[in-house]
Design an enzyme around this catalytic site. Structure first.
Site, PDB file in Angstrom:
ATOM      1  N   LYS A  97      15.693 -39.223  63.664  1.00 46.46           N
ATOM      2  CA  LYS A  97      16.797 -39.800  62.904  1.00 46.46           C
ATOM      3  C   LYS A  97      17.828 -40.307  63.907  1.00 46.46           C
ATOM      4  O   LYS A  97      18.450 -39.518  64.623  1.00 46.46           O
ATOM      5  CB  LYS A  97      17.433 -38.759  61.978  1.00 46.46           C
ATOM      6  CG  LYS A  97      18.713 -39.283  61.331  1.00 46.46           C
ATOM      7  CD  LYS A  97      19.402 -38.262  60.457  1.00 46.46           C
ATOM      8  CE  LYS A  97      20.850 -38.657  60.246  1.00 46.46           C
ATOM      9  NZ  LYS A  97      21.580 -37.707  59.387  1.00 46.46           N
ATOM     10  N   GLY A  99      29.684 -35.637  55.338  1.00 46.31           N
ATOM     11  CA  GLY A  99      30.410 -34.404  55.051  1.00 46.31           C
ATOM     12  C   GLY A  99      31.565 -34.552  54.088  1.00 46.31           C
ATOM     13  O   GLY A  99      32.281 -33.599  53.826  1.00 46.31           O
ATOM     14  N   ALA A 140      24.081 -39.071  53.680  1.00 47.20           N
ATOM     15  CA  ALA A 140      25.503 -38.741  53.783  1.00 47.20           C
ATOM     16  C   ALA A 140      26.289 -39.130  52.544  1.00 47.20           C
ATOM     17  O   ALA A 140      26.060 -40.176  51.942  1.00 47.20           O
ATOM     18  CB  ALA A 140      26.166 -39.397  54.993  1.00 47.20           C
ATOM     19  N   GLY A 141      27.193 -38.249  52.187  1.00 47.36           N
ATOM     20  CA  GLY A 141      28.142 -38.524  51.117  1.00 47.36           C
ATOM     21  C   GLY A 141      27.895 -37.779  49.822  1.00 47.36           C
ATOM     22  O   GLY A 141      28.795 -37.655  49.002  1.00 47.36           O
ATOM     23  N   ASN A 191      23.159 -32.500  53.840  1.00 46.95           N
ATOM     24  CA  ASN A 191      23.325 -31.207  54.509  1.00 46.95           C
ATOM     25  C   ASN A 191      24.512 -30.453  53.930  1.00 46.95           C
ATOM     26  O   ASN A 191      24.365 -29.425  53.285  1.00 46.95           O
ATOM     27  CB  ASN A 191      23.495 -31.430  56.024  1.00 46.95           C
ATOM     28  CG  ASN A 191      23.512 -30.135  56.824  1.00 46.95           C
ATOM     29  OD1 ASN A 191      23.665 -29.037  56.296  1.00 46.95           O
ATOM     30  ND2 ASN A 191      23.343 -30.227  58.110  1.00 46.95           N
TER      31      ASN A 191
END
Lengths: 262, 66
Positions: free
Chosen positions: A104, A165, A191-192, A213
């Site tokens: 990634k 995050g 993300a988000g 995550n």
């Protein structure tokens, strides 16, 4: 998706789960392992960092918990701000994982936004693709950039839904749609995502998968949230495949109008 | 002989190998990767690779990340 044969295909490899998860920010290794199990994810991201001189040698290694024989390990270049550092990190990761070449790529612009630096991302992608890496690339939600990254040979393009995050969800679904319309490689939102509905929305739009995550690790109960995310991804995918009903301006009765008494 | 490991000055006997460094760091058998002066040195070469004075050695492992 047990009833449907609908795998996610990345670089020619089939995955049953469309949820990709990170391993950062968990309380400890036990929580990491339990949350990842509950998520059903098959592709799991890790970071590559210097070993600490003098660290406790008995401390379990992440790859002893999340093992490469059970999971597809996706090393990231998080924390890299230049193409050179990202390329070095990927080469170290390949050595670390015995030649495994799925990575990634993320090259960041600044610490406040962790927004991708596209110029450096493109430079790094070029080098990595030439060097034989299979690159899943984190990018902004610009359809032109996404297409360029695909044309350079990236195996998946992963636009942000919102800042890493932040948990703000998918802030520009129109751009994600434009990216998907033009794409011939899988588009994954990276993300988000903040909660299960965000993941479902991404999948209902037709994204091939979602990488997250913090939404799991920073939840009140990460293991329960991991399970929620698994279901949201599956529900969103099924809804996308089923095709939603058209929106209508006025009511349309579900019960027959004939034979009403009175 | 002095060299650098993860940015920190480190000393080992002259002619020490990367395998000696791994032993001194208590990392034998751990899943790590090593780079010397920005070149990957494959695990299979750690035993014969001699560290030179002022080399910049990076020793990395996988940790949690997203």
């Amino acid at each position: 998706m047990s009833q449907l044969n609908d795998p996610l295909v990345i670089a020619g490899v089939e995955y049953q789960s469309r949820l990709l998860v990170g391993t950062g920010k968990y309380k400890d290794m036990d929580e990491t392992r339990a949350a990842i199990e509950a998520s059903g994810a098959e592709i799991v991201t890790v970071a590559v960092r210097r070993t600490n001189i003098g660290q406790n040698p008995d401390e379990p290694n992440l790859l002893d918990i999340i093992t490469p024989d059970k999971y597809t390990i996706l090393p990231n270049t998080a924390g890299c701000y230049t193409a050179d550092d990202a390329v070095r990190t990927c080469r170290l990761a390949r050595e670390l994982l015995d030649g495994h070449d799925l990575v990634k790529l993320e090259v960041l612009g600044d610490q406040k936004t962790l927004y991708p630096n596209i110029v450096e991302t493109i430079k790094a992608a070029e080098t990595l693709v030439k060097d034989g890496f299979k690159v899943m690339v984190y990018t902004n939600d610009d359809p032109i950039v996404a297409k360029q990254l695909e044309e350079m040979g990236c195996v998946a393009v992963m636009p942000l839904g919102s800042l890493i995050g932040s948990g703000l969800g998918i802030l520009n679904p129109h751009n994600i749609r434009l990216i998907m319309e033009a794409a011939t490689v899988p588009i994954l939102v990276d993300a988000g995502v903040g909660t299960a509905s965000d993941a479902a929305i991404a999948m209902e739009m037709g994204c091939e998968g979602v990488l997250m995550n913090t939404a799991i690790a920073a939840a009140g109960n990460p293991i329960l949230m991991a399970s929620a995310m698994r279901k949201a991804i599956e529900a969103g995918r099924e809804a996308y495949l089923a095709g939603r009903m058209p929106r209508k301006k006025y009511a349309s009765a579900s019960s027959p109008l004939d034979g009403v008494i009175g | 002989m002095q060299f650098y490991v993860n940015g920190e000055p480190t000393t080992l006997d002259d002619h020490a190998s990367l395998a000696d460094l791994v032993t001194s760091m208590d990392l034998v058998g751990k899943r790590i990767a090593i780079e010397v002066n920005q070149e990957i040195i494959p695990r299979s070469q750690h035993a014969e690779y001699r560290i030179q004075a002022d080399d910049h050695v990076e020793v990395v492992h996988a940790i949690g990340g997203g």
